[in-house]
Design a protein around this motif. Structure first.
Motif, PDB file in Angstrom:
ATOM      1  N   ASP A  97      87.734  82.541   9.121  1.00 44.72           N
ATOM      2  CA  ASP A  97      88.926  82.732   9.951  1.00 44.72           C
ATOM      3  C   ASP A  97      88.766  83.894  10.915  1.00 44.72           C
ATOM      4  O   ASP A  97      89.379  83.911  11.990  1.00 44.72           O
ATOM      5  N   ALA A  98      87.959  84.891  10.524  1.00 45.41           N
ATOM      6  CA  ALA A  98      87.717  86.046  11.385  1.00 45.41           C
ATOM      7  C   ALA A  98      86.691  85.748  12.472  1.00 45.41           C
ATOM      8  O   ALA A  98      86.388  86.618  13.293  1.00 45.41           O
ATOM      9  N   GLY A  99      86.154  84.532  12.469  1.00 43.14           N
ATOM     10  CA  GLY A  99      85.203  84.148  13.498  1.00 43.14           C
ATOM     11  C   GLY A  99      83.750  84.369  13.147  1.00 43.14           C
ATOM     12  O   GLY A  99      82.871  84.208  14.003  1.00 43.14           O
ATOM     13  N   HIS A 100      83.477  84.738  11.889  1.00 46.89           N
ATOM     14  CA  HIS A 100      82.093  84.944  11.482  1.00 46.89           C
ATOM     15  C   HIS A 100      81.428  83.598  11.210  1.00 46.89           C
ATOM     16  O   HIS A 100      82.075  82.649  10.758  1.00 46.89           O
ATOM     17  N   SER A 101      80.129  83.528  11.462  1.00 48.15           N
ATOM     18  CA  SER A 101      79.427  82.254  11.331  1.00 48.15           C
ATOM     19  C   SER A 101      78.526  82.243  10.097  1.00 48.15           C
ATOM     20  O   SER A 101      77.801  83.200   9.836  1.00 48.15           O
ATOM     21  N   PRO A 102      78.562  81.144   9.326  1.00 45.08           N
ATOM     22  CA  PRO A 102      77.705  81.047   8.130  1.00 45.08           C
ATOM     23  C   PRO A 102      76.295  80.614   8.475  1.00 45.08           C
ATOM     24  O   PRO A 102      76.066  79.876   9.435  1.00 45.08           O
ATOM     25  N   ARG A 103      75.333  81.105   7.693  1.00 49.64           N
ATOM     26  CA  ARG A 103      73.966  80.614   7.828  1.00 49.64           C
ATOM     27  C   ARG A 103      73.607  79.660   6.697  1.00 49.64           C
ATOM     28  O   ARG A 103      72.712  78.844   6.853  1.00 49.64           O
ATOM     29  N   SER A 104      74.318  79.761   5.556  1.00 52.56           N
ATOM     30  CA  SER A 104      74.167  78.778   4.480  1.00 52.56           C
ATOM     31  C   SER A 104      75.282  78.983   3.466  1.00 52.56           C
ATOM     32  O   SER A 104      75.921  80.043   3.425  1.00 52.56           O
ATOM     33  N   PHE A 105      75.516  77.949   2.653  1.00 56.88           N
ATOM     34  CA  PHE A 105      76.450  78.005   1.531  1.00 56.88           C
ATOM     35  C   PHE A 105      75.656  77.841   0.239  1.00 56.88           C
ATOM     36  O   PHE A 105      74.572  77.259   0.230  1.00 56.88           O
ATOM     37  N   PHE A 106      76.242  78.322  -0.871  1.00 59.32           N
ATOM     38  CA  PHE A 106      75.515  78.362  -2.139  1.00 59.32           C
ATOM     39  C   PHE A 106      76.547  78.225  -3.249  1.00 59.32           C
ATOM     40  O   PHE A 106      77.363  79.121  -3.458  1.00 59.32           O
ATOM     41  N   LEU A 107      76.553  77.101  -3.953  1.00 55.80           N
ATOM     42  CA  LEU A 107      77.625  76.870  -4.913  1.00 55.80           C
ATOM     43  C   LEU A 107      77.240  75.823  -5.949  1.00 55.80           C
ATOM     44  O   LEU A 107      76.303  75.041  -5.760  1.00 55.80           O
ATOM     45  N   ALA A 108      77.995  75.855  -7.042  1.00 57.43           N
ATOM     46  CA  ALA A 108      77.844  74.833  -8.077  1.00 57.43           C
ATOM     47  C   ALA A 108      78.649  73.602  -7.677  1.00 57.43           C
ATOM     48  O   ALA A 108      79.599  73.683  -6.889  1.00 57.43           O
ATOM     49  N   GLU A 109      78.258  72.471  -8.234  1.00 53.94           N
ATOM     50  CA  GLU A 109      78.874  71.188  -7.885  1.00 53.94           C
ATOM     51  C   GLU A 109      80.399  71.216  -8.060  1.00 53.94           C
ATOM     52  O   GLU A 109      81.130  70.650  -7.244  1.00 53.94           O
ATOM     53  N   LYS A 110      80.880  71.901  -9.096  1.00 52.83           N
ATOM     54  CA  LYS A 110      82.319  71.861  -9.378  1.00 52.83           C
ATOM     55  C   LYS A 110      83.163  72.530  -8.308  1.00 52.83           C
ATOM     56  O   LYS A 110      84.369  72.287  -8.213  1.00 52.83           O
ATOM     57  N   TRP A 111      82.551  73.415  -7.488  1.00 52.20           N
ATOM     58  CA  TRP A 111      83.305  74.094  -6.442  1.00 52.20           C
ATOM     59  C   TRP A 111      83.289  73.322  -5.130  1.00 52.20           C
ATOM     60  O   TRP A 111      83.971  73.718  -4.175  1.00 52.20           O
ATOM     61  N   LEU A 112      82.523  72.238  -5.072  1.00 51.99           N
ATOM     62  CA  LEU A 112      82.349  71.505  -3.826  1.00 51.99           C
ATOM     63  C   LEU A 112      83.652  70.911  -3.283  1.00 51.99           C
ATOM     64  O   LEU A 112      83.943  71.053  -2.085  1.00 51.99           O
ATOM     65  N   PRO A 113      84.483  70.263  -4.112  1.00 47.29           N
ATOM     66  CA  PRO A 113      85.712  69.675  -3.551  1.00 47.29           C
ATOM     67  C   PRO A 113      86.619  70.686  -2.858  1.00 47.29           C
ATOM     68  O   PRO A 113      87.216  70.386  -1.815  1.00 47.29           O
ATOM     69  N   GLY A 114      86.715  71.899  -3.405  1.00 45.34           N
ATOM     70  CA  GLY A 114      87.599  72.899  -2.819  1.00 45.34           C
ATOM     71  C   GLY A 114      87.094  73.488  -1.525  1.00 45.34           C
ATOM     72  O   GLY A 114      87.848  74.159  -0.810  1.00 45.34           O
ATOM     73  N   LEU A 115      85.805  73.277  -1.211  1.00 40.14           N
ATOM     74  CA  LEU A 115      85.249  73.823   0.025  1.00 40.14           C
ATOM     75  C   LEU A 115      84.709  72.745   0.953  1.00 40.14           C
ATOM     76  O   LEU A 115      84.047  73.059   1.940  1.00 40.14           O
ATOM     77  N   SER A 116      84.999  71.500   0.661  1.00 36.60           N
ATOM     78  CA  SER A 116      84.428  70.417   1.462  1.00 36.60           C
ATOM     79  C   SER A 116      84.877  70.503   2.916  1.00 36.60           C
ATOM     80  O   SER A 116      84.104  70.176   3.829  1.00 36.60           O
ATOM     81  N   ASP A 117      86.110  70.968   3.157  1.00 40.12           N
ATOM     82  CA  ASP A 117      86.576  71.061   4.544  1.00 40.12           C
ATOM     83  C   ASP A 117      85.784  72.093   5.332  1.00 40.12           C
ATOM     84  O   ASP A 117      85.463  71.886   6.517  1.00 40.12           O
ATOM     85  N   ILE A 118      85.444  73.223   4.687  1.00 37.19           N
ATOM     86  CA  ILE A 118      84.653  74.257   5.356  1.00 37.19           C
ATOM     87  C   ILE A 118      83.238  73.759   5.609  1.00 37.19           C
ATOM     88  O   ILE A 118      82.690  73.917   6.715  1.00 37.19           O
ATOM     89  N   ILE A 119      82.631  73.170   4.604  1.00 36.47           N
ATOM     90  CA  ILE A 119      81.264  72.668   4.750  1.00 36.47           C
ATOM     91  C   ILE A 119      81.199  71.591   5.821  1.00 36.47           C
ATOM     92  O   ILE A 119      80.252  71.537   6.625  1.00 36.47           O
ATOM     93  N   ASP A 120      82.226  70.749   5.899  1.00 33.26           N
ATOM     94  CA  ASP A 120      82.250  69.698   6.925  1.00 33.26           C
ATOM     95  C   ASP A 120      82.378  70.264   8.335  1.00 33.26           C
ATOM     96  O   ASP A 120      81.943  69.631   9.310  1.00 33.26           O
TER      97      ASP A 120
END
Length: 270
Positions: A49-72
């Motif tokens: 939200d602050a405008g910072h850009s990701p270079r990669s994400f790192f997570l366990a499968e169970k956290w994927l649904p809650g962050l799918s919008d960000i990853i998409d």
């Protein structure tokens, strides 16, 4: 790139996440490589939200649904997925707060940029504890501090623990690392700031008196844990203020003291 499922801890593409518990190593590695680590889904969202850009994400499968919008939103950014044991082997700790992300550090701000329009600023000398630093940034965001200036030897506001304790407030409050200490305090005076030191001394005045004195622009200078402010820093300040104490207590933790001072000295309008 999409989702990348890790087969084991040896994948070289996860180097940004290795040895996260080694503070000394990470303090050298992260700024040099232009990255920082955002820990927890909430902090990650605040960084985005602050405008910072990701270079990669790192997570366990169970956290994927809650962050799918960000990853998409970032289809070109790899998202490393692994079982909890594999992730722990890579990072050195159990990921119980959700996802991590390796983020690109934003371009550093200049002193002129962070002072433009500011009425209340905090100046930190050699604060090295990441927990105190994060707590101070959270108070700064909540209590009307417009910018934070840190001395060359201060801890990194974008270190993982400082970010986590601040609940992402380090992304909200503009900050700059000074290069000439305490010489650059003179730039504050030239910009019209009254410079107040939080320090005990024979001429110290109660913090509430400073807060009601009607200073249009005020800088509050706080020292390192235990040592307090150096003689050089004190020599560059205009006044000294203290928090009145009761029950024989002589001082507060620096983050707690900062919160009191920020509230008492908040800008009230002229």
């Amino acid at each position: 790139m999409g989702l990348i499922r890790l087969e084991g801890p040896g994948d070289p593409r996860t180097s940004d996440y290795r040895n996260l518990t080694d503070t000394q190593l990470r303090r050298r590695l992260e700024p040099a490589n232009g990255l920082y680590i955002a820990e927890s889904s909430k902090v990650l969202r605040r960084a985005i939200d602050a405008g910072h850009s990701p270079r990669s994400f790192f997570l366990a499968e169970k956290w994927l649904p809650g962050l799918s919008d960000i990853i998409d939103r970032f289809p070109e950014v790899p998202a490393f997925i692994g079982d909890e044991a594999t992730l722990e082997q890579i990072t050195g700790f159990h990921l119980h707060r959700g996802a991590l992300a390796a983020m690109n550090r934003p371009a550093p701000k200049t002193l002129d940029e962070v002072l433009a329009g500011a009425r209340r600023v905090a100046v930190l000398e050699d604060m090295v504890d990441h927990t105190n630093l994060g707590a101070l940034f959270r108070s700064a965001a909540a209590l009307g501090i417009d910018a934070v200036l840190i001395s060359p030897r201060c801890a990194d506001p974008l270190y993982r623990r400082a970010i986590r304790v601040s609940m992402g407030s380090v992304f909200q409050v503009p900050w700059v690392r000074l290069t000439d200490w305490p010489g650059q305090l003179s730039a504050l005076r030239e910009a019209g700031f009254t410079i107040g030191a939080l320090a005990l001394g024979p001429d110290s005045v109660p913090v509430q008196d400073v807060g009601t004195a009607g200073h249009e622009r005020l800088a509050l200078v706080l020292g390192t844990e235990g040592e307090g402010l150096s003689a050089g820093a004190l020599a560059e300040t205009d006044l000294s203020l203290q928090i009145p104490m009761h029950a024989g207590v002589d001082s507060l933790n620096v983050a707690a003291a900062a919160a009191v001072a920020f509230w008492e000295c908040r800008y009230r309008g002229l």
